[in-house]
Motif scaffolding. Sequence first.
Motif, PDB file in Angstrom:
ATOM      1  N   LYS A  88      -1.420  30.607 -36.702  1.00 32.06           N
ATOM      2  CA  LYS A  88      -2.699  30.251 -36.332  1.00 32.06           C
ATOM      3  C   LYS A  88      -3.769  31.332 -36.492  1.00 32.06           C
ATOM      4  CE  LYS A  88      -3.017  27.805 -32.456  1.00 32.06           C
ATOM      5  NZ  LYS A  88      -3.448  26.312 -32.875  1.00 32.06           N
ATOM      6  N   GLY A  89      -4.166  31.232 -37.610  1.00 33.34           N
ATOM      7  CA  GLY A  89      -5.379  32.303 -38.202  1.00 33.34           C
ATOM      8  C   GLY A  89      -6.730  32.090 -37.811  1.00 33.34           C
ATOM      9  N   GLN A  90      -7.048  31.065 -37.357  1.00 34.16           N
ATOM     10  CA  GLN A  90      -8.525  30.582 -37.333  1.00 34.16           C
ATOM     11  C   GLN A  90      -8.968  31.669 -36.527  1.00 34.16           C
ATOM     12  OE1 GLN A  90     -10.264  28.190 -38.887  1.00 34.16           O
ATOM     13  NE2 GLN A  90      -8.207  27.550 -40.019  1.00 34.16           N
ATOM     14  N   GLU A  91     -10.482  31.840 -36.546  1.00 35.38           N
ATOM     15  CA  GLU A  91     -11.200  32.771 -35.597  1.00 35.38           C
ATOM     16  C   GLU A  91     -11.161  32.484 -34.024  1.00 35.38           C
ATOM     17  OE1 GLU A  91     -13.194  36.095 -34.891  1.00 35.38           O
ATOM     18  OE2 GLU A  91     -12.170  35.471 -36.673  1.00 35.38           O
ATOM     19  N   TYR A  92     -11.029  30.779 -34.158  1.00 33.58           N
ATOM     20  CA  TYR A  92     -11.135  30.601 -32.718  1.00 33.58           C
ATOM     21  C   TYR A  92      -9.767  31.037 -31.954  1.00 33.58           C
ATOM     22  CZ  TYR A  92      -9.792  27.249 -28.776  1.00 33.58           C
ATOM     23  OH  TYR A  92      -9.572  26.940 -27.625  1.00 33.58           O
ATOM     24  N   ASP A  93      -8.625  31.205 -32.701  1.00 34.48           N
ATOM     25  CA  ASP A  93      -7.372  31.621 -32.034  1.00 34.48           C
ATOM     26  C   ASP A  93      -7.210  32.891 -31.902  1.00 34.48           C
ATOM     27  OD1 ASP A  93      -6.090  28.956 -32.076  1.00 34.48           O
ATOM     28  OD2 ASP A  93      -6.194  29.228 -34.267  1.00 34.48           O
ATOM     29  N   ARG A  94      -8.092  33.825 -32.927  1.00 36.68           N
ATOM     30  CA  ARG A  94      -7.978  35.070 -32.576  1.00 36.68           C
ATOM     31  C   ARG A  94      -8.752  35.589 -31.420  1.00 36.68           C
ATOM     32  NH1 ARG A  94      -6.513  38.354 -36.860  1.00 36.68           N
ATOM     33  NH2 ARG A  94      -6.245  37.330 -38.774  1.00 36.68           N
ATOM     34  N   LEU A  95      -9.816  34.793 -31.220  1.00 41.36           N
ATOM     35  CA  LEU A  95     -10.656  35.107 -29.935  1.00 41.36           C
ATOM     36  C   LEU A  95      -9.990  34.875 -28.755  1.00 41.36           C
ATOM     37  CD1 LEU A  95     -14.229  33.811 -31.311  1.00 41.36           C
ATOM     38  CD2 LEU A  95     -13.554  36.486 -30.813  1.00 41.36           C
ATOM     39  N   ARG A  96      -9.280  33.593 -28.703  1.00 40.73           N
ATOM     40  CA  ARG A  96      -8.618  33.323 -27.595  1.00 40.73           C
ATOM     41  C   ARG A  96      -7.333  34.357 -27.334  1.00 40.73           C
ATOM     42  NH1 ARG A  96      -4.988  28.103 -26.504  1.00 40.73           N
ATOM     43  NH2 ARG A  96      -4.257  28.450 -24.560  1.00 40.73           N
ATOM     44  N   GLY A  97      -6.754  34.871 -28.318  1.00 36.51           N
ATOM     45  CA  GLY A  97      -5.866  35.963 -28.077  1.00 36.51           C
ATOM     46  C   GLY A  97      -6.443  37.278 -27.432  1.00 36.51           C
ATOM     47  N   GLU A  98      -7.536  37.528 -27.949  1.00 37.46           N
ATOM     48  CA  GLU A  98      -8.131  38.715 -27.149  1.00 37.46           C
ATOM     49  C   GLU A  98      -8.440  38.255 -25.992  1.00 37.46           C
ATOM     50  OE1 GLU A  98     -11.889  39.815 -29.284  1.00 37.46           O
ATOM     51  OE2 GLU A  98     -11.138  39.804 -31.020  1.00 37.46           O
ATOM     52  N   ARG A  99      -8.942  36.953 -25.460  1.00 39.36           N
ATOM     53  CA  ARG A  99      -9.421  36.741 -23.956  1.00 39.36           C
ATOM     54  C   ARG A  99      -8.080  36.993 -23.333  1.00 39.36           C
ATOM     55  NH1 ARG A  99     -12.272  32.656 -26.584  1.00 39.36           N
ATOM     56  NH2 ARG A  99     -10.670  31.083 -25.958  1.00 39.36           N
ATOM     57  N   VAL A 100      -6.900  36.752 -23.851  1.00 39.26           N
ATOM     58  CA  VAL A 100      -5.804  36.575 -22.817  1.00 39.26           C
ATOM     59  C   VAL A 100      -5.075  37.966 -22.803  1.00 39.26           C
ATOM     60  CG1 VAL A 100      -5.243  33.952 -23.096  1.00 39.26           C
ATOM     61  CG2 VAL A 100      -4.104  35.833 -24.840  1.00 39.26           C
ATOM     62  N   GLY A 101      -5.652  38.784 -23.765  1.00 39.43           N
ATOM     63  CA  GLY A 101      -5.343  40.423 -23.581  1.00 39.43           C
ATOM     64  C   GLY A 101      -4.365  40.955 -24.492  1.00 39.43           C
ATOM     65  N   ALA A 102      -4.279  40.167 -25.739  1.00 39.81           N
ATOM     66  CA  ALA A 102      -3.381  40.676 -26.669  1.00 39.81           C
ATOM     67  C   ALA A 102      -3.877  42.052 -27.309  1.00 39.81           C
ATOM     68  CB  ALA A 102      -3.219  39.580 -27.882  1.00 39.81           C
ATOM     69  N   ASP A 103      -2.983  42.926 -27.371  1.00 37.72           N
ATOM     70  CA  ASP A 103      -2.870  44.194 -27.911  1.00 37.72           C
ATOM     71  C   ASP A 103      -3.328  44.149 -29.505  1.00 37.72           C
ATOM     72  OD1 ASP A 103      -2.753  45.964 -25.704  1.00 37.72           O
ATOM     73  OD2 ASP A 103      -1.175  44.766 -25.535  1.00 37.72           O
ATOM     74  N   ARG A 104      -2.537  42.912 -29.924  1.00 38.12           N
ATOM     75  CA  ARG A 104      -2.679  43.111 -31.631  1.00 38.12           C
ATOM     76  C   ARG A 104      -2.605  41.646 -31.975  1.00 38.12           C
ATOM     77  NH1 ARG A 104      -2.081  47.413 -35.054  1.00 38.12           N
ATOM     78  NH2 ARG A 104      -2.266  46.590 -37.321  1.00 38.12           N
ATOM     79  N   TYR A 105      -3.160  41.013 -32.961  1.00 45.45           N
ATOM     80  CA  TYR A 105      -3.037  39.584 -33.400  1.00 45.45           C
ATOM     81  C   TYR A 105      -2.682  39.628 -34.995  1.00 45.45           C
ATOM     82  CZ  TYR A 105      -4.112  34.617 -33.628  1.00 45.45           C
ATOM     83  OH  TYR A 105      -3.952  33.292 -33.603  1.00 45.45           O
ATOM     84  N   MET A 106      -1.695  39.378 -35.334  1.00 50.33           N
ATOM     85  CA  MET A 106      -1.107  39.295 -36.849  1.00 50.33           C
ATOM     86  C   MET A 106      -0.850  37.925 -37.306  1.00 50.33           C
ATOM     87  SD  MET A 106       1.732  41.914 -38.325  1.00 50.33           S
ATOM     88  CE  MET A 106       0.965  43.383 -37.813  1.00 50.33           C
ATOM     89  N   THR A 107      -0.928  37.411 -38.192  1.00 52.18           N
ATOM     90  CA  THR A 107      -0.785  36.175 -38.757  1.00 52.18           C
ATOM     91  C   THR A 107       0.348  36.087 -39.801  1.00 52.18           C
ATOM     92  OG1 THR A 107      -2.467  36.493 -40.711  1.00 52.18           O
ATOM     93  CG2 THR A 107      -3.225  35.389 -38.471  1.00 52.18           C
ATOM     94  N   LYS A 108       0.978  35.001 -39.986  1.00 51.19           N
ATOM     95  CA  LYS A 108       2.063  34.728 -40.727  1.00 51.19           C
ATOM     96  C   LYS A 108       1.711  34.134 -41.971  1.00 51.19           C
ATOM     97  CE  LYS A 108       5.141  33.388 -36.919  1.00 51.19           C
ATOM     98  NZ  LYS A 108       5.886  32.394 -36.325  1.00 51.19           N
ATOM     99  N   PRO A 109       2.063  34.547 -43.272  1.00 51.02           N
ATOM    100  CA  PRO A 109       2.988  35.443 -43.483  1.00 51.02           C
ATOM    101  C   PRO A 109       2.339  36.879 -43.132  1.00 51.02           C
ATOM    102  CG  PRO A 109       2.067  34.567 -45.613  1.00 51.02           C
ATOM    103  CD  PRO A 109       1.490  33.777 -44.303  1.00 51.02           C
ATOM    104  N   PHE A 110       3.295  37.640 -42.627  1.00 53.44           N
ATOM    105  CA  PHE A 110       3.090  39.059 -42.197  1.00 53.44           C
ATOM    106  C   PHE A 110       3.686  40.217 -43.225  1.00 53.44           C
ATOM    107  CE2 PHE A 110       6.841  38.036 -40.090  1.00 53.44           C
ATOM    108  CZ  PHE A 110       7.813  38.931 -40.138  1.00 53.44           C
TER     109      PHE A 110
END
Length: 127
Positions: A88-110
Amino acid sequence: MAGKILICDDEAHIRRLIEQCLEELEDDGVEILTAADGEEAIGRIESHRPDIIILDVMMPKINGFDICEKIKADERLRSAFVMLLTAKGQEYDRLRGERVGADRYMTKPFDPDDLLAVAREVLAARS
């Protein structure tokens, strides 16, 4: 450098790929654990208290966003470094990751080298 890393992904071949990327850390005393769904992940997190948690977002039972939010809300667990590793590489998903406290967000393929470098950096900082 010792520590524990938990890999949470519902796809066995992805779990194995991530494990292979990180297995050289085992020579340094790092224990690598795996979980195949969100409920199993929560159980392993509570019982093993890993230093690094690598979470897929789209998993059965409990998704990675909800697991991350639960970890960061729990005083006993919040110090864990949480990486969301997802397709899930959409900006919406990245922002949601930040909101829930993720320390890092990396997309597949990595990039396996990037994943290993992040793990080494986090574990070195904790030892």
